[in-house]
Write an enzyme that holds these catalytic residues in place. Structure first.
Site, mmCIF file in Angstrom:
data_model
loop_
_atom_site.group_PDB
_atom_site.id
_atom_site.type_symbol
_atom_site.label_atom_id
_atom_site.label_comp_id
_atom_site.label_asym_id
_atom_site.label_seq_id
_atom_site.Cartn_x
_atom_site.Cartn_y
_atom_site.Cartn_z
ATOM 1 C CG MET A 275 -9.353 -4.471 8.969
ATOM 2 S SD MET A 275 -8.612 -6.104 8.762
ATOM 3 C CE MET A 275 -8.576 -6.690 10.443
ATOM 4 C CD GLU A 276 -5.425 -1.128 8.974
ATOM 5 O OE1 GLU A 276 -6.034 -0.631 7.994
ATOM 6 O OE2 GLU A 276 -5.146 -2.348 9.043
ATOM 7 N N GLY B 71 -12.501 -2.566 1.631
ATOM 8 C CA GLY B 71 -13.626 -3.263 1.006
ATOM 9 C C GLY B 71 -14.746 -2.263 0.744
ATOM 10 C CG ASP C 91 -12.228 -6.526 -0.545
ATOM 11 O OD1 ASP C 91 -13.239 -6.569 0.173
ATOM 12 O OD2 ASP C 91 -11.141 -6.029 -0.171
ATOM 13 C CD GLU D 84 -2.711 -1.264 2.511
ATOM 14 O OE1 GLU D 84 -3.936 -1.357 2.473
ATOM 15 O OE2 GLU D 84 -2.063 -1.278 3.577
HETATM 16 N N1 ADE Z 1 -9.329 -4.039 3.618
HETATM 17 C C1 ADE Z 1 -9.518 -4.366 2.329
HETATM 18 N N2 ADE Z 1 -10.619 -5.125 2.184
HETATM 19 C C2 ADE Z 1 -11.140 -5.289 3.424
HETATM 20 C C3 ADE Z 1 -12.254 -5.980 3.938
HETATM 21 N N3 ADE Z 1 -13.059 -6.674 3.128
HETATM 22 N N4 ADE Z 1 -12.475 -5.945 5.279
HETATM 23 C C4 ADE Z 1 -11.644 -5.257 6.090
HETATM 24 N N5 ADE Z 1 -10.570 -4.590 5.656
HETATM 25 C C5 ADE Z 1 -10.313 -4.597 4.332
#
Ligand code: ADE
Length: 228
Positions: free
Chosen positions: A172-173, A78, A196, A12
């Protein structure tokens, strides 16, 4: 301005550390911080690793030990909305910790003693990032939710969307960095490329995106941001 640039994973932030002029490296708390000039901006680049605690620790150390005055988090996420597609960019206007729940003591999502469940990003940094990103791809602005979970099931993302209808992306951050920066009075922004759809295919799509595309986006957007 002394700019802290955080990403969770090496892909990243690919190319940015190499782009730093007169780099100076320092290892602290199991992370390598690289300071230098990034297209005329005084910058410190670091990989936080995954999750809210890792990100919070990294942000606090950037401020307290490296003296950064501004923080940008750049990475992948995501999708949290059907109009937000893989390859699009989401620039956060607000961040929330979707797995934080101290009810019945406090309302769900509220961070005790701040009175807030959503932390707003710095307007000037956010404008500049969104402008830079628009030179690369389609850009959305709005709510990003963070939690210590990879969202990889359709039922999970559907439940989050029901709880937070204006959700654009999950990661997640970001919201952890947001809380640290709020508490320390540091302007910050978060930019995420969608890797995604946070559904049953998310893990495979995520791995593919990270391996093939993520690095190009990271470099391009931050270069445009610095030169803006
Ligand atoms: N980072 C990238 N895709 C993610 C997802 N599906 N869930 C949590 N963090 C992500």
């Amino acid at each position: 301005m002394r700019l802290g640039i955080i990403s969770a994973l090496a892909e990243e932030q690919h190319g940015l550390i190499e782009a730093l002029e007169s780099p100076y490296k320092l290892v602290h708390g199991m992370r390598e911080y690289t300071a230098g000039k990034l297209w005329e901006i005084d910058a410190v680049c670091v990989l936080s690793r995954i999750g809210k605690v890792a990100a919070a620790m990294t942000a606090a150390i950037l401020v307290e030990k490296f003296g950064v005055t501004h923080i940008v988090f750049t990475g992948v996420a995501g999708s949290g909305d059907k109009n937000v597609k893989v390859g699009d960019i989401v620039v956060a206007e607000e961040l929330i910790q979707h797995d934080f729940n101290a009810s019945p003591l406090f309302p769900q999502f509220e961070i005790p003693l701040t009175g807030l469940s959503r932390f707003a990003t710095d307007r000037a940094l956010t404008e500049r990032l969104a402008g830079a990103a628009a030179q690369t791809t389609r850009v959305h602005r709005g709510l990003i939710a963070s939690g210590d979970q990879f969202i990889g099931k359709l039922t999970q993302i559907q439940a989050l969307k029901t709880a937070l209808p204006d959700l654009l992306a999950v990661e997640m951050e970001g919201a952890a960095v947001a809380q640290v920066c709020f508490e320390l009075g540091i302007p910050f922004a978060v930019i995420r490329t969608i890797s995604d759809n946070a559904n049953d295919e998310a893990a495979v799509d995520f791995m593919h995106f990270i391996k093939t595309v993520a690095s190009r986006y990271a470099y391009e957007v931050i270069e445009n941001f610095c030169k803006w």
